[in-house]
Design an enzyme around this catalytic site. Structure first.
Site, PDB file in Angstrom:
ATOM      1  N   CYS A  67       0.911  -0.909  -0.072  1.00  0.00           N
ATOM      2  CA  CYS A  67       0.124  -0.234   0.189  1.00  0.00           C
ATOM      3  C   CYS A  67       0.859   1.095   0.176  1.00  0.00           C
ATOM      4  O   CYS A  67       1.504   1.380   1.176  1.00  0.00           O
ATOM      5  CB  CYS A  67      -0.780  -0.042   1.212  1.00  0.00           C
ATOM      6  SG  CYS A  67      -2.120   1.501   1.451  1.00  0.00           S
ATOM      7  N   LEU A  68       1.152   1.788  -1.122  1.00  0.00           N
ATOM      8  CA  LEU A  68       1.672   2.976  -1.319  1.00  0.00           C
ATOM      9  C   LEU A  68       1.114   3.858  -2.287  1.00  0.00           C
ATOM     10  O   LEU A  68       0.847   3.510  -3.298  1.00  0.00           O
ATOM     11  CB  LEU A  68       3.258   2.694  -1.859  1.00  0.00           C
ATOM     12  CG  LEU A  68       4.412   3.879  -2.053  1.00  0.00           C
ATOM     13  CD1 LEU A  68       4.576   4.426  -0.579  1.00  0.00           C
ATOM     14  CD2 LEU A  68       5.327   3.190  -2.436  1.00  0.00           C
TER      15      LEU A  68
END
Lengths: 92, 180
Positions: free
Chosen positions: B108-109
């Site tokens: 999750c970036l």
């Protein structure tokens, strides 16, 4: 003493460059004076355009990016400000 | 005679290389990204399909500081031919207890999804990954168990993560092999 010179033939040379400050397009990283990956010829075939935010890209590159974004959310890939084409290139 | 044939074979190969179908826009841009690549100390890159297959590569990232110090984390990058109009697809191949990386290796970036923009590069993504290890974010987690432990007891979180990196450890019901 004077010379009487007759010009038989002359050959004019001109050079051009986009007035785009930074020398490469931030999207394709190709020179502004060259062509983006989809372009065939530099110059009028691969024009450079400005947004009102002042950032420049190859027309093909920015169009491809804007087309992939929502119509209501068109932003400059550099500064994320709302993208609007600037009417004409700034003159130096 | 045999030699003659091998020379002919080589000529054929050379001709094939010249007539190589045009490189995709993604490959052209990747060449630029690779020439500007600026890896931090301890971070390495490799091309499992060969150096002429630029659209698939691996990054081995070794945080120099923070909770994940001394671990080595393996990332697999698949770059689409439409790059940089679309971001690379990245998986974390090292099993890690991290609030923003799930046990399947999904990451999750923000810049890999909603905040991607084509002026970003492979360099920017690697900075992003480094940042994720220096400053894991317990809000909006992919691994809730990790996020809760980090938010409630940072010291415990850190010692468990380090135990996993150094010797391998169970955290909750999951085993994390050593990755130093």
């Amino acid at each position: 003493m004077t010379f009487d010179v007759e010009i038989v033939r002359w050959h004019a040379v001109a050079s051009w460059t986009w007035n785009a400050g930074d020398d490469v397009c931030g999207i394709c990283r190709m020179p502004f004076d060259g062509c983006p990956p989809d372009g065939k010829y530099p110059g009028d075939d691969s024009p450079v355009v400005w947004g009102v935010c002042g950032h420049a890209f190859h027309l093909q590159c920015i169009q491809k990016w804007l087309q992939s974004q929502a119509q209501t959310d068109q932003r400059c890939p550099f500064c994320r400000r709302a993208w609007e084409f600037k009417a004409a290139a700034p003159s130096s | 005679m045999i030699k003659l044939f091998s020379v002919k074979e080589k000529q054929k190969k050379d001709a094939a290389a010249i007539n190589n179908p045009k490189q995709s826009a993604g490959e052209l841009r990747m060449q630029k990204d690779m020439s500007e690549l600026n890896l931090a100390k301890g971070t390495t890159i490799s091309f499992p399909d060969g150096k002429d297959k630029l659209l698939h590569f691996e990054i081995f990232l070794k945080p120099e500081d923070g909770i994940y110090k001394a671990g080595t984390f393996h990332f697999d990058f698949q770059v689409p031919t439409s790059y940089p109009h679309e971001p690379p697809k990245i998986k974390c191949k090292t099993k890690v207890f991290h609030p923003n990386i799930d046990l399947d290796g999904n990451i999750c970036l923000n810049i890999l999804r909603e905040d991607w923009k084509p002026v970003l590069s492979i360099n920017s993504i690697i900075y992003g990954l480094q940042f994720l290890f220096l400053d894991p974010n317990p809000e909006d987690p992919l691994n809730k168990e990790a996020a809760e432990m980090l938010a409630n007891n940072k010291a415990k979180f850190e010692s468990q993560v380090q135990a996993a990196i150094q010797r391998g450890a169970y955290i909750g019901s999951n085993h994390f092999p050593p990755c130093r």
